[in-house]
Design an enzyme around this catalytic site. Structure first.
Site: not given
Lengths: 147, 363, 504
Positions: B12-14, B209
């Site tokens: 997952g990410c930003g 993301n």
């Protein structure tokens, strides 16, 4: 009124309609009892007619001007209401079989099981659809109002 | 060994990015500040940046930036580079010691142009030649990894939180007209620097993301056109898809976006005939290139910044504009942190790209 | 020979207490296994005539019948099994090739049962097809590598003209089941169900009966080595044309319709005399090599003005991948592969049971080969041969098929009990017969509804499985082997299938 119609092109000639007609008009309503132990065993009121590969189930057409009622001397054969089915009262029937003689379809049978009476389709009064229609495995019998 | 012995790393990410369409360049301070605010969207296992317009003095050279496991690998790999490229200048990428960044590989930068003789021999276009050699190094030279290969741009990435990565690479000392940043939250990781975003090939840089559930087929699809997925992530495959669609197939950006996140048939069925035919054809021809599953991506290239959401918007993405600057971020706060009063803020719809284009000369 | 040594395969038992002597069994058995004796008012059974179709059991209104494997057995012998001995008896008594119907029934590995599907957990949301769109629409036909799209006046304009395509509501079609092998009612049910559902049905090599032209826009018309029923209107009526080179049930030999099944109507449709065996030549006698195939493909394309995709169907054999590559280069728009378990109305038993390769391996190797050669886009891949349920379909798509053909599943939906006597023409279920007494047993309306129900059920299930994987369009599953894992397979199997073992 709603009548039973046969689709001869898909009638498999299995005669299950006859079997279930007998069950529907038996005392117990149980198929094994109806055939193997009950007496009297009702006659099937639907008859599968066959000629070569063709077959179809025949039963009373419930004519609008029924010759059988006209021919009946005791009033055993009667119409149930103005638009209803043609019914038969075995109590009043004397077994003269005039109805058998005049029926243009040959849809009335002679029953001699106990005494001489006529036997014919009553469209399984009180049921949603006649037993022959309900049990036809190929849906070759339909119960519909075609005017 | 199985035929396809890939192992895909999921995360997952930003993300945050902005582009000044006028070409005005700014230091890396803002982008670091923005991605730092999204600290909780990453877990310290990967952060990275892409910056465009940072090497004006070598603007026509390919900036190859590599990680080496050790000096032995470096000399072996440099031989390979020498054989195919003229190196105009090379040296270590400047870094500073930062608490959050662990032991680093050897990080080297080369400004190169393809050797004319090698290029002629190859029968490839200049860009395909570069792509081929980047792929070859990444695939065949164990312990060497090209993480950036574009002109007048560079990627900077490491294992760590993104704000620490920015500090480590001294991004405050670079000036770019487009900055793209990413913080990673991998659920399994080899702790490998090359695994951080952005992923780049030529001028393309991509941060992402999400998790592409169509990865298996996307990978096999690009492989049919000579790409090799070496980094085991779906983000890499997105970069190759863009390269294939935009550069090799010369599709307009909007068409490429319709390939990656196409409208539903339900919608297509209600379109006017010409449009219906267009989207039906796109979907039937490019079905294997559709990116399915949740994603929000930002793609940078020399003259464009593109942000795109998946077909059902399963990942956050916000966009804003102020003057010549277009911002995108995983969260609105990431934008307001560096641009408190944007003129407009919007949530891009599914499959609807946010596109910023360079209109002026970088300055 | 008057006396057969072969033991009855089945034992038919009658519960005399429940038997009401209604004679339904007597009337329904075309093999005359049941017999009514008026004198004693009893129904007796000759088990040696029973083929195990279970028509009598199903129709018996009192459930008085049981049919089971004959418990009498030969002396146990791992090599000389009862089946092996019985086959020798049969050949010693007839001197003929053993015939059979349906697909391979030998216990070769079924790879579908060793492949497991993936589902999303946490990192990627699964999608609920009851609440969100889930797309199964599939286009079959040749696709270019790239599209030419230009932006003109701010609008995207398509410059490429696509080759003709078939549009499927879901990637499942009805396999080639020829009229002749199956009854007109069965053909009608398949054709009308395909049309109503939005998929395609394949004529097989039996031509197109005039009553079925109304469904022709949802029909793939086949052109096989016998050219039965092939003429201008036939080719022009179909949505696509399929050149049948081979069939999974009998690779290497041609179609086979016993004369018993060549009725008046079949004869008209196939354009052959009534009662003659319709034996297709083993090869097409105008195709002895790949360049000849190219000529036929283009002859058919010319004849239909390049308006219809041309499919080429082969049996999955050892070098299917190389052959498929040649077929694509010869201009086939669709490659149809029929695997080891592909079915038939009639085939020599030895060929059915021993020739070909499983469809799973064929899909995997053909898809891989076409990708390695960079020509996968040029043709769609349709797989056939033993798809039993929607999970098999999903796995086939993930291995790389664009769509599948179902034959046996469709027949079973209509009532087939897989008793493998189709070649006798005496199908008690009215499916694989031309006997007017028997074919009316299949009500085409009921059969159509049953087929539609099957397709709808599979559609729901495929959507559920797709949603579980976090995918909302079938094209993202196609060739996506990452969503498959093998269990109990060798490294070589995994390598060929291009999948990882479960746990990795």
């Amino acid at each position: 009124m709603k009548r039973v119609y046969a689709k001869e092109e898909i009638c498999a000639g299995c005669r299950l309609c006859e079997v279930w007609c007998v069950v529907a008009h038996s005392k117990s309503g149980d198929i094994v009892k109806a055939f193997n132990s009950e007496f009297p065993r009702p006659l099937p009121r639907v008859m599968v007619e066959e000629a070569g590969p063709f077959s179809f189930a025949l039963q009373c057409r419930h004519c609008m001007e029924p010759p059988c009622i006209e021919a009946c001397m005791t009033g055993a054969m009667f119409r149930d209401g103005a638009e209803g089915p043609v019914l038969h009262d075995p109590e009043q029937c004397v077994g003269c079989w005039m109805c058998v003689m005049v029926c243009p379809y040959g849809a009335i049978a002679r029953d001699v099981t106990i005494k001489k009476i006529a036997s014919k389709c009553d469209l399984c009064q009180g049921e949603e659809e006649p037993s022959c229609v309900a049990h036809c495995p190929n849906e070759a019998l339909v119960f519909e109002d075609r005017g | 060994m199985a035929y396809d012995s890939w192992e895909k790393h999921i995360s997952g990410c930003g993300l945050s990015a902005y582009m000044d369409e006028s070409g005005k360049r700014s230091t890396g301070d803002d982008i670091i500040q923005s991605i730092a605010l999204l600290h909780d969207r990453s877990n310290g296992l990967g952060g990275g940046f892409a910056a465009y317009g940072i090497y004006p003095e070598f603007a026509d050279k390919y900036a190859l930036q590599l990680f080496y496991d050790n000096n032995t690998v470096q000399s072996a790999c440099e031989e390979l580079i020498h054989r195919n490229f003229d190196i105009v200048e090379s040296g270590p990428i400047p870094t500073r010691k930062v608490f959050g960044i662990g032991p680093s590989p050897v990080i080297w930068r080369y400004f190169v142009s393809p050797k004319e003789s090698a290029l002629d021999m190859s029968d490839l276009s200049e860009e395909d030649f570069v792509v081929q050699h980047v792929m070859e190094i990444n695939r065949t030279v164990k312990g060497a990894f090209v993480f950036s290969s574009g002109k007048n741009m560079g990627a900077f990435k490491a294992v760590g939180f993104p704000e620490d990565v920015g500090d480590f690479y001294r991004l405050d000392e670079y000036k770019a007209y487009m900055w793209v940043a990413h913080g990673r939250f991998p659920t399994n990781t080899p702790g490998w620097w090359g695994g951080a975003h952005p992923f780049t090939i030529l001028d393309w840089a991509i941060v992402h993301n999400g998790e592409i559930s169509s990865y298996g087929i996307n990978k096999r699809y690009v492989e049919m056109y000579g790409y090799h997925c070496t980094m085991m992530t779906d983000t890499e495959v997105m970069a190759y898809l863009f390269d294939l669609l935009l550069r090799k197939h010369d599709l307009p950006v909007e068409a490429a976006c319709a390939v990656l996140a196409p409208p539903f048939w339900e919608l297509i069925n209600h379109m006017p005939e010409a449009e219906k035919a267009l989207y039906t054809t796109i979907r039937s021809v490019y079905g294997s290139a559709m990116a399915n599953g949740p994603f929000a991506i930002v793609l940078g290239s020399r003259d464009m910044m593109l942000a795109l959401n998946d077909r059902v918007k399963l990942r956050p993405l916000v966009a804003a504009r102020k003057g010549d600057v277009i911002y995108v971020s995983s969260e609105e706060s990431g934008i307001r942190e560096i641009c408190p009063n944007p003129e407009s803020v919007w949530m891009p719809k599914t499959g609807e790209p946010v596109i910023a284009r360079l209109k002026g000369e970088p300055s | 020979m008057r006396f057969s040594y072969a033991l009855p395969e089945f034992l038919v038992e009658r519960d005399l207490e429940r038997c009401i002597r209604c004679k339904v069994c007597v009337r329904q058995c075309a093999f005359e296994a049941h017999c009514y004796d008026e004198e004693t008012d009893t129904v007796s059974v000759d088990s040696s005539k029973c083929v195990g179709c279970l028509r009598c059991v199903t129709m018996c209104p009192t459930s008085a019948l049981i049919v089971r494997q004959n418990p009498t057995s030969f002396k146990e012998n791992a090599s000389w099994t009862g089946r092996a001995i019985k086959d020798i008896f049969k050949q010693a008594e007839t001197g003929g090739v053993l015939l059979t119907g349906m697909g391979n029934d030998r216990p070769y590995p079924i790879y579908w049962d060793h492949i497991l599907l993936n589902a999303s957990q946490v990192t990627n949301p699964s999608i609920d097809p009851l609440r969100e769109p889930m797309e199964l629409k599939t286009y079959l036909g040749s696709k270019p590598d790239r599209l030419d799209i230009k932006k003109e006046n701010g609008k995207l304009t398509l410059k490429t003209r696509l080759a003709p395509q078939l549009e499927l509501r879901m990637p499942v079609m009805f396999s080639a089941l020829s009229y002749g092998a199956i009854s007109l009612n069965a053909s009608k049910a398949l054709a009308s169900a395909a049309k109503e559902f939005g998929t395609y049905c394949n004529t097989g090599e039996g031509g197109l009966h005039r009553d079925l032209f109304q469904y022709a826009d949802r029909t793939i018309v086949q052109c096989a080595s016998g050219r039965f029923g092939v003429y201008r209107d036939y080719l022009q009526a179909g949505a696509a044309i399929e050149i049948k080179i081979g069939q999974g049930a009998k690779p290497g030999i041609g179609g086979h319709l016993p004369g018993e099944k060549v009725s008046e109507e079949v004869s008209k449709t196939r354009m052959i005399p009534v009662g003659t065996d319709a034996l297709s030549p083993a090869p097409h006698h105008d195709i002895y090599s790949i360049e000849d195939l190219r000529q036929l493909i283009y002859a058919l394309k010319e004849a239909t003005r390049y308006e219809k995709p041309v499919s080429v169907k082969i049996a999955a054999v050892h070098n299917a991948a190389a052959i498929a590559s040649g077929m694509v280069r010869a201009g086939a728009d669709i490659i149809a592969l029929d695997g080891l378990r592909g079915s038939t109305g009639a085939a020599p038993t030895r060929i059915r049971n021993n020739v070909g390769i499983p469809i799973e391996l064929a899909i995997a190797s053909v898809d891989r080969r076409l990708r390695e050669e960079g020509i996968r886009q040029r043709a769609s891949l349709v797989a056939a041969g033993g798809f039993r349920n929607s999970a098999d379909v999903v796995k086939a798509i993930a291995l790389g098929a664009d769509a599948v053909y179902i034959g046996t599943s469709a027949l079973v939906a209509m009532g087939c009990h897989v008793c493998q006597i189709c070649y006798t023409g005496k199908c008690n279920w009215g499916i694989a017969t031309q006997d007017p007494y028997l074919e009316k047993r299949l009500n085409p309306e009921i059969a159509k509804e049953r087929l539609l129900n099957l397709l709808r059920a599979w559609e729901h299930e495929i959507k559920e499985m797709l949603g579980g994987m976090g995918i909302n369009a079938i094209e993202s599953l196609r060739g996506n082997r990452l969503h498959l894992r093998g269990v109990g397979l060798s490294d070589t199997d995994l390598d060929i299938l291009g999948i990882l073992p479960a746990g990795r």
